[in-house]
Design a protein around this motif. Sequence first.
Motif, PDB file in Angstrom:
ATOM      1  N   LEU A 155      61.564  40.277  48.681  1.00 10.14           N
ATOM      2  CA  LEU A 155      62.594  39.557  49.435  1.00 10.14           C
ATOM      3  C   LEU A 155      62.004  38.347  50.158  1.00 10.14           C
ATOM      4  CD1 LEU A 155      64.620  42.606  50.822  1.00 10.14           C
ATOM      5  CD2 LEU A 155      65.332  40.983  49.040  1.00 10.14           C
ATOM      6  N   LEU A 156      60.802  38.496  50.694  1.00 10.11           N
ATOM      7  CA  LEU A 156      60.187  37.355  51.379  1.00 10.11           C
ATOM      8  C   LEU A 156      59.810  36.257  50.398  1.00 10.11           C
ATOM      9  CD1 LEU A 156      58.233  39.216  54.138  1.00 10.11           C
ATOM     10  CD2 LEU A 156      59.731  37.245  54.504  1.00 10.11           C
ATOM     11  N   LEU A 157      59.343  36.643  49.213  1.00 12.23           N
ATOM     12  CA  LEU A 157      59.038  35.621  48.210  1.00 12.23           C
ATOM     13  C   LEU A 157      60.318  34.921  47.777  1.00 12.23           C
ATOM     14  CD1 LEU A 157      56.297  37.409  46.028  1.00 12.23           C
ATOM     15  CD2 LEU A 157      55.968  35.535  47.632  1.00 12.23           C
TER      16      LEU A 157
ATOM     17  N   VAL B  93      56.232  38.428  27.926  1.00 14.94           N
ATOM     18  CA  VAL B  93      55.808  37.154  27.327  1.00 14.94           C
ATOM     19  C   VAL B  93      54.958  36.353  28.302  1.00 14.94           C
ATOM     20  CG1 VAL B  93      56.585  34.943  26.406  1.00 14.94           C
ATOM     21  CG2 VAL B  93      57.751  37.054  25.732  1.00 14.94           C
ATOM     22  N   PHE B  94      55.413  36.245  29.534  1.00 17.73           N
ATOM     23  CA  PHE B  94      54.632  35.493  30.531  1.00 17.73           C
ATOM     24  C   PHE B  94      53.255  36.121  30.736  1.00 17.73           C
ATOM     25  CE2 PHE B  94      58.923  34.229  32.488  1.00 17.73           C
ATOM     26  CZ  PHE B  94      58.948  33.058  31.764  1.00 17.73           C
ATOM     27  N   ARG B  95      53.236  37.434  30.718  1.00 16.80           N
ATOM     28  CA  ARG B  95      51.967  38.120  30.923  1.00 16.80           C
ATOM     29  C   ARG B  95      51.036  37.907  29.734  1.00 16.80           C
ATOM     30  NH1 ARG B  95      51.672  44.183  33.285  1.00 16.80           N
ATOM     31  NH2 ARG B  95      53.463  44.408  31.920  1.00 16.80           N
ATOM     32  N   ALA B  96      51.622  37.868  28.549  1.00 17.33           N
ATOM     33  CA  ALA B  96      50.804  37.649  27.350  1.00 17.33           C
ATOM     34  C   ALA B  96      50.226  36.231  27.325  1.00 17.33           C
ATOM     35  CB  ALA B  96      51.626  37.909  26.095  1.00 17.33           C
ATOM     36  N   HIS B  97      50.879  35.319  28.030  1.00 18.05           N
ATOM     37  CA  HIS B  97      50.396  33.926  28.075  1.00 18.05           C
ATOM     38  C   HIS B  97      50.120  33.516  29.515  1.00 18.05           C
ATOM     39  CE1 HIS B  97      51.476  33.514  23.863  1.00 18.05           C
ATOM     40  NE2 HIS B  97      52.680  33.981  24.139  1.00 18.05           N
ATOM     41  N   ARG B  98      49.454  34.399  30.200  1.00 22.08           N
ATOM     42  CA  ARG B  98      49.205  34.180  31.627  1.00 22.08           C
ATOM     43  C   ARG B  98      48.594  32.814  31.950  1.00 22.08           C
ATOM     44  NH1 ARG B  98      47.566  38.574  35.491  1.00 22.08           N
ATOM     45  NH2 ARG B  98      47.766  39.787  33.581  1.00 22.08           N
ATOM     46  N   PRO B  99      47.527  32.393  31.256  1.00 22.25           N
ATOM     47  CA  PRO B  99      46.925  31.111  31.644  1.00 22.25           C
ATOM     48  C   PRO B  99      47.899  29.941  31.516  1.00 22.25           C
ATOM     49  CG  PRO B  99      45.457  32.345  30.199  1.00 22.25           C
ATOM     50  CD  PRO B  99      46.765  33.049  30.170  1.00 22.25           C
ATOM     51  N   VAL B 100      48.678  29.930  30.460  1.00 26.55           N
ATOM     52  CA  VAL B 100      49.652  28.846  30.285  1.00 26.55           C
ATOM     53  C   VAL B 100      50.717  28.923  31.377  1.00 26.55           C
ATOM     54  CG1 VAL B 100      51.411  27.872  28.765  1.00 26.55           C
ATOM     55  CG2 VAL B 100      49.242  28.649  27.817  1.00 26.55           C
ATOM     56  N   GLN B 163      57.143  37.212  39.944  1.00 24.93           N
ATOM     57  CA  GLN B 163      56.334  37.292  38.727  1.00 24.93           C
ATOM     58  C   GLN B 163      55.108  36.400  38.850  1.00 24.93           C
ATOM     59  OE1 GLN B 163      58.487  37.339  34.874  1.00 24.93           O
ATOM     60  NE2 GLN B 163      60.364  37.461  36.057  1.00 24.93           N
ATOM     61  N   HIS B 164      55.290  35.208  39.407  1.00 29.82           N
ATOM     62  CA  HIS B 164      54.153  34.308  39.551  1.00 29.82           C
ATOM     63  C   HIS B 164      53.082  34.901  40.466  1.00 29.82           C
ATOM     64  CE1 HIS B 164      51.930  31.060  41.624  1.00 29.82           C
ATOM     65  NE2 HIS B 164      51.722  30.689  40.385  1.00 29.82           N
ATOM     66  N   ALA B 165      53.519  35.430  41.618  1.00 34.88           N
ATOM     67  CA  ALA B 165      52.541  36.006  42.552  1.00 34.88           C
ATOM     68  C   ALA B 165      51.783  37.157  41.894  1.00 34.88           C
ATOM     69  CB  ALA B 165      53.233  36.485  43.834  1.00 34.88           C
ATOM     70  N   ALA B 166      52.518  37.974  41.121  1.00 41.14           N
ATOM     71  CA  ALA B 166      51.871  39.107  40.464  1.00 41.14           C
ATOM     72  C   ALA B 166      50.854  38.619  39.427  1.00 41.14           C
ATOM     73  CB  ALA B 166      52.916  39.999  39.805  1.00 41.14           C
ATOM     74  N   ALA B 175      52.427  44.880  42.499  1.00 39.28           N
ATOM     75  CA  ALA B 175      51.550  45.214  41.374  1.00 39.28           C
ATOM     76  C   ALA B 175      52.256  44.903  40.060  1.00 39.28           C
ATOM     77  CB  ALA B 175      51.170  46.688  41.431  1.00 39.28           C
ATOM     78  N   GLU B 176      51.501  44.388  39.087  1.00 39.02           N
ATOM     79  CA  GLU B 176      52.106  43.957  37.829  1.00 39.02           C
ATOM     80  C   GLU B 176      53.018  45.010  37.216  1.00 39.02           C
ATOM     81  OE1 GLU B 176      49.819  42.102  34.688  1.00 39.02           O
ATOM     82  OE2 GLU B 176      48.597  41.054  36.174  1.00 39.02           O
TER      83      GLU B 176
END
Lengths: 194, 194
Positions: A155-157, B93-100, B163-166, B175-176
């Motif tokens: 929620l904060l994010l 998908v985002f996790r599979a391409h984390r660096p991008v 998702q970005h913070a994770a 946690a992811e």
Amino acid sequence: MSGDDRERAVLASFERLVSERALHEISIDDIARGAGISRPTFYFYFASKEAVLLSLFERMLGEANARRGDALERIAEDPPARLREGFAAFFDVFRAHRPVTLAGAEARATSAEVEAVWGAVMETWVGEAATAIEAERARGAAPPGVPARDLAISLLLMNERVQHAALAGHAPAVAEDDVVGVLTTIWLRAIYGT
Amino acid sequence: MSGDDRERAVLASFERLVSERALHEISIDDIARGAGISRPTFYFYFASKEAVLLSLFERMLGEANARRGDALERIAEDPPARLREGFAAFFDVFRAHRPVTLAGAEARATSAEVEAVWGAVMETWVGEAATAIEAERARGAAPPGVPARDLAISLLLMNERVQHAALAGHAPAVAEDDVVGVLTTIWLRAIYGT
DNA sequence: CGATAGTATCAACAGGGTGTCGAGACGACG
DNA sequence: CGTCGTCTCGACACCCTGTTGATACTATCG
């Protein structure tokens, strides 16, 4: 002119520039000239652009924390009112210092130090929010569910991101005047159910 | 070696570098040398670092949109399951391409073009989510409340930020493995009440 | 009232990054 | 075998950063 005056002049120059263009379009030379000093002299006062920003930023955070009072701790009194009050306090401060806020968001992407400072601030708020959620659950006002800390983080994010989009005017964004209301509604539903 | 091969080599070089260090620590010369060409030659293929990133990014978005299917449109069937399914598709998908993904987030702060592209993508999702929320309200499954569009914007911005913070591992973060569950819960409560 | 120490200032340098230009190499095709 | 796209890169102009070393200014004390 004393050293303190010079330092204030640097802060003022930075604040003016940042209200005119994005952080990455501002060079240290720009800041220095705006303060009436040379680039090497800038380094006598600050280690980097980010250091100037953090100085301004911390002043702003102090203001926000002061203004917010203890709304979250007294959430049991009247959840909608306290939440709205707390969010409005923060958003008003960020809105009043929009250029610094936006520069901070930009700097976070490239500066590990700015990222860490902001993360520490968020962490304190997460702790407070998680504690408040747990208290509401303990007294039976809020139902159990996902861990209070995870709820508080999410929620904060959300608040951070929604406020940023509104202040930056980057679509899609909620209209500035609706931000506090929308965030309050979502928090209430997420914490209390209906 | 053909032009297409060179272009692919640039993309590969970029992807490798971005998995090793942050975007702002990568120079065009680094990318070019990694692809076995000189810096001016790089400019024959791409206008900037951001252009390379966008090329990779758009491929990734296509993958995500394909994988997600029509989960949101069929939300009425089983809201928790459909929501979870859609979020998991994207997050995988985002996790599979984390660096991008992380490079994209970084680039958004300084590149108006990246910001605009991402904004347009978000805009399509906001439209779909708002439509789904309105449909659920129309059939009486969800109660009325704040405008569906504002709700959709806020929740999608939450998803993005959480998702970005994770993925970045920047505290405070969920946690992811818990991201999809927490987000699903909040969406359900925000849209349906309890 | 001079010595001295801390504060403050900046020209000049070294190093690295960007984007462009113009000269040439190379292959395909009429 | 010219000649026309495609492709390549050395060299240039420019901007930015962070540091160094010489120099001033000021205040305090023996």
